[in-house]
Design an enzyme around this catalytic site. Structure first.
Site, PDB file in Angstrom:
ATOM      1  N   THR A  36       0.353  37.559 -27.125  1.00 13.87           N
ATOM      2  CA  THR A  36       1.097  38.645 -26.472  1.00 13.87           C
ATOM      3  C   THR A  36       2.584  38.546 -26.822  1.00 13.87           C
ATOM      4  O   THR A  36       3.217  39.553 -27.175  1.00 13.87           O
ATOM      5  CB  THR A  36       0.894  38.609 -24.947  1.00 13.87           C
ATOM      6  OG1 THR A  36      -0.467  38.321 -24.667  1.00 13.87           O
ATOM      7  CG2 THR A  36       1.271  39.934 -24.303  1.00 13.87           C
ATOM      8  N   ASP A  89       7.849  36.123 -22.676  1.00 13.64           N
ATOM      9  CA  ASP A  89       6.774  35.166 -22.969  1.00 13.64           C
ATOM     10  C   ASP A  89       5.473  35.643 -22.334  1.00 13.64           C
ATOM     11  O   ASP A  89       5.478  36.528 -21.468  1.00 13.64           O
ATOM     12  CB  ASP A  89       7.173  33.775 -22.419  1.00 13.64           C
ATOM     13  CG  ASP A  89       6.433  32.642 -23.123  1.00 13.64           C
ATOM     14  OD1 ASP A  89       5.479  32.913 -23.881  1.00 13.64           O
ATOM     15  OD2 ASP A  89       6.807  31.470 -22.897  1.00 13.64           O
ATOM     16  N   GLY A  90       4.371  35.053 -22.731  1.00 17.66           N
ATOM     17  CA  GLY A  90       3.057  35.372 -22.169  1.00 17.66           C
ATOM     18  C   GLY A  90       2.663  34.378 -21.091  1.00 17.66           C
ATOM     19  O   GLY A  90       3.454  33.512 -20.706  1.00 17.66           O
ATOM     20  N   LYS A 102       0.657  28.270 -17.934  1.00 17.82           N
ATOM     21  CA  LYS A 102       0.873  28.533 -19.345  1.00 17.82           C
ATOM     22  C   LYS A 102       0.399  27.322 -20.150  1.00 17.82           C
ATOM     23  O   LYS A 102       0.139  26.273 -19.598  1.00 17.82           O
ATOM     24  CB  LYS A 102       2.367  28.775 -19.617  1.00 17.82           C
ATOM     25  CG  LYS A 102       2.827  30.136 -19.109  1.00 17.82           C
ATOM     26  CD  LYS A 102       4.298  30.412 -19.382  1.00 17.82           C
ATOM     27  CE  LYS A 102       4.738  30.203 -20.785  1.00 17.82           C
ATOM     28  NZ  LYS A 102       3.974  30.992 -21.798  1.00 17.82           N
ATOM     29  N   GLY A 103       0.301  27.503 -21.475  1.00 23.37           N
ATOM     30  CA  GLY A 103       0.018  26.348 -22.328  1.00 23.37           C
ATOM     31  C   GLY A 103      -1.287  26.400 -23.084  1.00 23.37           C
ATOM     32  O   GLY A 103      -1.666  25.413 -23.710  1.00 23.37           O
ATOM     33  N   GLU A 111       8.437  26.076 -24.033  1.00 23.56           N
ATOM     34  CA  GLU A 111       8.518  27.338 -23.298  1.00 23.56           C
ATOM     35  C   GLU A 111       9.246  27.127 -21.969  1.00 23.56           C
ATOM     36  O   GLU A 111      10.034  27.972 -21.547  1.00 23.56           O
ATOM     37  CB  GLU A 111       7.118  27.893 -23.034  1.00 23.56           C
ATOM     38  CG  GLU A 111       6.452  28.429 -24.285  1.00 23.56           C
ATOM     39  CD  GLU A 111       4.989  28.807 -24.081  1.00 23.56           C
ATOM     40  OE1 GLU A 111       4.518  29.694 -24.788  1.00 23.56           O
ATOM     41  OE2 GLU A 111       4.325  28.211 -23.228  1.00 23.56           O
ATOM     42  N   LYS A 129      -5.160  38.361 -16.959  1.00 29.94           N
ATOM     43  CA  LYS A 129      -4.380  37.181 -16.579  1.00 29.94           C
ATOM     44  C   LYS A 129      -4.009  37.153 -15.091  1.00 29.94           C
ATOM     45  O   LYS A 129      -3.489  36.178 -14.585  1.00 29.94           O
ATOM     46  CB  LYS A 129      -3.088  37.110 -17.415  1.00 29.94           C
ATOM     47  CG  LYS A 129      -3.295  37.209 -18.915  1.00 29.94           C
ATOM     48  CD  LYS A 129      -4.037  36.015 -19.432  1.00 29.94           C
ATOM     49  CE  LYS A 129      -4.251  36.012 -20.932  1.00 29.94           C
ATOM     50  NZ  LYS A 129      -3.056  36.043 -21.739  1.00 29.94           N
TER      51      LYS A 129
HETATM   52  C1  5RP Z   1       1.322  29.209 -25.085  1.00 25.61           C
HETATM   53  C2  5RP Z   1       1.346  30.064 -23.873  1.00 25.61           C
HETATM   54  C3  5RP Z   1       0.980  31.500 -24.032  1.00 25.61           C
HETATM   55  O1  5RP Z   1       2.042  32.302 -23.646  1.00 25.61           O
HETATM   56  C4  5RP Z   1      -0.243  31.773 -23.196  1.00 25.61           C
HETATM   57  O2  5RP Z   1      -1.261  30.869 -23.589  1.00 25.61           O
HETATM   58  C5  5RP Z   1      -0.736  33.215 -23.363  1.00 25.61           C
HETATM   59  O3  5RP Z   1      -1.197  33.428 -24.663  1.00 25.61           O
HETATM   60  P1  5RP Z   1      -1.860  34.807 -25.103  1.00 25.61           P
HETATM   61  O4  5RP Z   1      -0.798  35.839 -24.990  1.00 25.61           O
HETATM   62  O5  5RP Z   1      -2.304  34.568 -26.536  1.00 25.61           O
HETATM   63  O6  5RP Z   1      -3.020  35.055 -24.192  1.00 25.61           O
HETATM   64  O7  5RP Z   1       1.646  29.653 -22.776  1.00 25.61           O
HETATM   65  O8  5RP Z   1       1.573  27.882 -24.762  1.00 25.61           O
END
Ligand code: 5RP
Length: 237
Positions: A36, A89-90, A102-103, A111, A129
């Protein structure tokens, strides 16, 4: 709308497009990681190219760094710019209070450094989410661990009621090695009633570098749907 986009991608892109509207000329911008956040980096790249937007970016991972180069977004460092104006950020899970796990991309340590250095943190995600409570649906907490401390950390996580699993790579045998040279433990704590307390307890264990619990760090969340976005704001303490 891009051709051949799935509804999930459309949702993520809608959130990303809404978030990048907050970026002003001459800003220092933190770049998040994951699929994302990658769409936000792309949208920022388009603004740099077509609107002559002047920004300096601080990537939160090797992935974000490579994308910034690809989209010709100039990068800088936290040493040069220890205060970041805005970060996009996502997240893997997001509650109505805008607390996060996250992670999933193993980038949570950088992050979090970027998030704490930032004045306005915007999180973008699709509806999958959204949760009521962190840790729902067997979502583990990603924890970056110094390899030397693995045995101790595993024991201490278990004593705190968690079920730790060492994250394995795909495309190579062995554990995932983070951008910082450490390993990732995914620890399932069930639903987490008091995430701030869990974060304090985890951070007290030597060898734990950082966890994916992001408590009271988010200012705005945009949850994308295939047709629009839902915005939630929170006054940080
Ligand atoms: C990476 C993260 C990402 O922001 C989280 O995993 C979301 O990822 P995605 O947008 O691909 O679902 O925390 O460490």
């Amino acid at each position: 709308l891009k051709p051949n986009q799935t509804p999930a991608e459309e949702s993520k892109r809608n959130a990303a497009l809404e978030a990048v509207k907050h970026v002003n000329n001459w800003s220092i911008v933190g770049l998040g990681s994951g699929s994302t956040a990658a769409l936000a980096i792309e949208a920022l790249g388009e603004r740099v190219k077509h609107e002559n937007l002047n920004i300096l970016a601080i990537p939160s991972s090797y992935q974000a760094f490579q994308l910034a180069i690809e989209w010709r977004i100039p990068v800088t460092t936290l040493e040069e710019h220890p205060i970041i104006d805005i970060t996009i950020d996502g997240a893997d899970q997001i509650t109505p209070e805008l607390n996060l796990i996250k992670g999933n991309g193993a980038a949570q340590t950088r992050e979090k450094v970027v998030a704490v250095a930032t004045k306005l943190n915007i999180i973008i995600a699709d509806e999958t989410k959204k949760v009521k409570t962190l840790g729902e649906n067997n979502q583990p907490v990603p924890i970056e661990v110094l390899p030397f401390a693995l045995g101790l950390v595993k024991r201490k996580i278990t004593e705190l009621g968690g079920k730790p699993t060492l994250r394995e790579t795909k495309g190579k045998v062995g554990p995932v090695i983070s951008d910082n040279g450490n390993v990732i433990m995914d620890a399932d704590f069930g639903t987490i009633i008091n995430p701030a307390e869990l974060q304090t307890k985890l951070k007290a264990i030597p060898g734990i570098i950082e966890t994916g619990l992001f408590i009271d760090l988010t200012d705005i969340a945009y949850i994308g749907t295939p047709t629009g976005t839902e915005r939630t704001e929170k006054q940080r303490k």
